[in-house]
Write an enzyme that holds these catalytic residues in place. Sequence first.
Site, PDB file in Angstrom:
ATOM      1  N   ASP A 158       0.691  -0.804  -0.173  1.00 52.02           N
ATOM      2  CA  ASP A 158      -0.080  -0.466  -0.249  1.00 52.02           C
ATOM      3  C   ASP A 158       0.997   0.918   0.135  1.00 52.02           C
ATOM      4  OD1 ASP A 158      -1.585   2.321   0.826  1.00 52.02           O
ATOM      5  OD2 ASP A 158      -2.911   0.650   2.212  1.00 52.02           O
ATOM      6  N   TYR A 206      -7.079  15.727  -7.845  1.00 55.75           N
ATOM      7  CA  TYR A 206      -7.015  15.087  -8.846  1.00 55.75           C
ATOM      8  C   TYR A 206      -5.741  15.597 -10.323  1.00 55.75           C
ATOM      9  CZ  TYR A 206      -5.544  11.184 -12.506  1.00 55.75           C
ATOM     10  OH  TYR A 206      -5.377  10.224 -12.991  1.00 55.75           O
ATOM     11  N   LYS A 254      -1.235  15.465  -9.652  1.00 54.73           N
ATOM     12  CA  LYS A 254      -0.474  15.327 -10.889  1.00 54.73           C
ATOM     13  C   LYS A 254       0.310  15.841 -11.234  1.00 54.73           C
ATOM     14  CE  LYS A 254      -2.111  10.923 -12.033  1.00 54.73           C
ATOM     15  NZ  LYS A 254      -1.557   9.081 -11.603  1.00 54.73           N
TER      16      LYS A 254
HETATM   17  P1  NAP Z   1      -7.544   2.041 -11.576  1.00 57.13           P
HETATM   18  O1  NAP Z   1      -7.643   0.958 -12.705  1.00 57.13           O
HETATM   19  O2  NAP Z   1      -9.006   1.999 -10.943  1.00 57.13           O
HETATM   20  O3  NAP Z   1      -6.016   1.189 -10.974  1.00 57.13           O
HETATM   21  C1  NAP Z   1      -5.484   2.429 -10.239  1.00 57.13           C
HETATM   22  C2  NAP Z   1      -4.918   1.243  -9.344  1.00 57.13           C
HETATM   23  O4  NAP Z   1      -4.098   1.646  -8.197  1.00 57.13           O
HETATM   24  C3  NAP Z   1      -5.541  -0.106  -8.482  1.00 57.13           C
HETATM   25  O5  NAP Z   1      -4.880  -1.101  -8.638  1.00 57.13           O
HETATM   26  C4  NAP Z   1      -5.443   0.090  -7.139  1.00 57.13           C
HETATM   27  O6  NAP Z   1      -5.402  -1.017  -5.967  1.00 57.13           O
HETATM   28  C5  NAP Z   1      -4.345   1.191  -7.033  1.00 57.13           C
HETATM   29  N1  NAP Z   1      -3.954   2.008  -5.645  1.00 57.13           N
HETATM   30  C6  NAP Z   1      -4.361   3.131  -5.341  1.00 57.13           C
HETATM   31  N2  NAP Z   1      -4.817   3.115  -4.173  1.00 57.13           N
HETATM   32  C7  NAP Z   1      -3.252   2.553  -4.174  1.00 57.13           C
HETATM   33  C8  NAP Z   1      -3.024   2.715  -2.948  1.00 57.13           C
HETATM   34  N3  NAP Z   1      -2.175   3.215  -1.508  1.00 57.13           N
HETATM   35  N4  NAP Z   1      -1.598   1.741  -2.814  1.00 57.13           N
HETATM   36  C9  NAP Z   1      -1.324   0.552  -3.380  1.00 57.13           C
HETATM   37  N5  NAP Z   1      -2.534   0.738  -4.573  1.00 57.13           N
HETATM   38  C10 NAP Z   1      -3.041   1.302  -4.853  1.00 57.13           C
HETATM   39  O7  NAP Z   1      -6.936   2.456 -12.272  1.00 57.13           O
HETATM   40  P2  NAP Z   1      -6.182   2.515 -13.735  1.00 57.13           P
HETATM   41  O8  NAP Z   1      -6.861   3.821 -14.581  1.00 57.13           O
HETATM   42  O9  NAP Z   1      -5.448   1.753 -13.845  1.00 57.13           O
HETATM   43  O10 NAP Z   1      -4.838   3.847 -13.247  1.00 57.13           O
HETATM   44  C11 NAP Z   1      -3.766   4.100 -13.100  1.00 57.13           C
HETATM   45  C12 NAP Z   1      -2.884   5.308 -13.165  1.00 57.13           C
HETATM   46  O11 NAP Z   1      -2.637   5.660 -14.443  1.00 57.13           O
HETATM   47  C13 NAP Z   1      -2.785   5.970 -11.742  1.00 57.13           C
HETATM   48  O12 NAP Z   1      -2.217   6.593 -11.035  1.00 57.13           O
HETATM   49  C14 NAP Z   1      -3.934   6.941 -12.125  1.00 57.13           C
HETATM   50  O13 NAP Z   1      -3.664   8.443 -12.516  1.00 57.13           O
HETATM   51  C15 NAP Z   1      -3.599   6.902 -14.087  1.00 57.13           C
HETATM   52  N6  NAP Z   1      -4.220   7.640 -15.072  1.00 57.13           N
HETATM   53  C16 NAP Z   1      -5.374   7.047 -16.183  1.00 57.13           C
HETATM   54  C17 NAP Z   1      -5.540   7.367 -16.728  1.00 57.13           C
HETATM   55  C18 NAP Z   1      -6.391   6.581 -17.715  1.00 57.13           C
HETATM   56  O14 NAP Z   1      -7.723   7.552 -18.011  1.00 57.13           O
HETATM   57  N7  NAP Z   1      -7.062   5.305 -16.965  1.00 57.13           N
HETATM   58  C19 NAP Z   1      -5.210   8.719 -17.300  1.00 57.13           C
HETATM   59  C20 NAP Z   1      -4.624   9.452 -16.911  1.00 57.13           C
HETATM   60  C21 NAP Z   1      -3.892   9.188 -15.507  1.00 57.13           C
HETATM   61  P3  NAP Z   1      -6.880  -1.171  -5.941  1.00 57.13           P
HETATM   62  O15 NAP Z   1      -7.754  -2.085  -6.629  1.00 57.13           O
HETATM   63  O16 NAP Z   1      -6.702  -2.465  -4.542  1.00 57.13           O
HETATM   64  O17 NAP Z   1      -8.141   0.049  -5.643  1.00 57.13           O
END
Ligand code: NAP
Length: 255
Positions: free
Chosen positions: A65, A178, A182
Amino acid sequence: MNEHSTQQKVALVTGANKGIGRATAEQLAALGMTVLIGTRNRQRGEEAAAALRRAGGDAYAVTLDVTDAAGVREAAKWIEDRFGHLDVLVNNAGISGSGQVSPEDAVDQIPSIVDLEMVRAVFETNVFGVISVTNAMLPLLRHSPAPRIVNLSSGVASLTIAGDPNGPLAGLPASAAYAPSKTALNALTVQYANELRKDGILVNLADPGYVDTDINNHQGYLTPAQAAAVVVRLTTLGEDGPTGGFFNQDGPLPW
Ligand code: NAP
């Protein structure tokens, strides 16, 4: 003595049980790296690692975490004992915070109604968590011949883009948590890149685009696999590759 060869590349991806992190882990495993699936929930990590192994990858779950500094240090110790080094760190774990501003609010009310606890929680994960994990893993990265760190940013982090009233992000709901988290991550990444340049550790930011994952209730149009491509590219840069840069799949982004 650890059981893995020091030649074998080892990558840690935080938040790798789903979404972009999981797709990144799959692609790194397909490149032949040993992949450590960092998750805050042990069972979800074990399941993701088992699925990757079934697909032919070399994958292990690591409970991590990013907001738990002691747990992060324990994870680093486990990696040290088991593998002795780390070649790639992907700081992917992230949260959006609920709704950015409360649903009923007008944008100009941010200072009075924003939920500060939510903002703190978002910074705790998206910024302070990255410092905690990076610092804990740096001694292991220093044992690699070509260490690479990739931090997951976003187009909303760009002050140039976000500040353009006619730009592609105009009209998005105001974000007190958010987007600023970032932007802070971008600033932090430049600091790490400057500090680590002399040691050959390349530290870059990836904007994955708008991706179909839980974080945006599956509003995005890119698949996690498409999004992971830019992340993977930055983990495999040659020694003359950039550091302290901010990239999406098409190239550099403005700050
Ligand atoms: P996601 O499917 O919600 O995945 C987020 C991941 O982060 C999950 O595995 C979650 O674990 C984990 N997480 C959250 N808090 C945590 C903690 N305290 N310790 C360890 N793990 C933790 O979202 P995603 O879209 O794949 O996002 C991944 C990254 O890409 C993020 O940094 C996000 O800001 C960035 N991003 C995403 C987008 C987009 O359009 N999706 C765009 C720009 C940037 P749990 O399953 O336990 O919750």
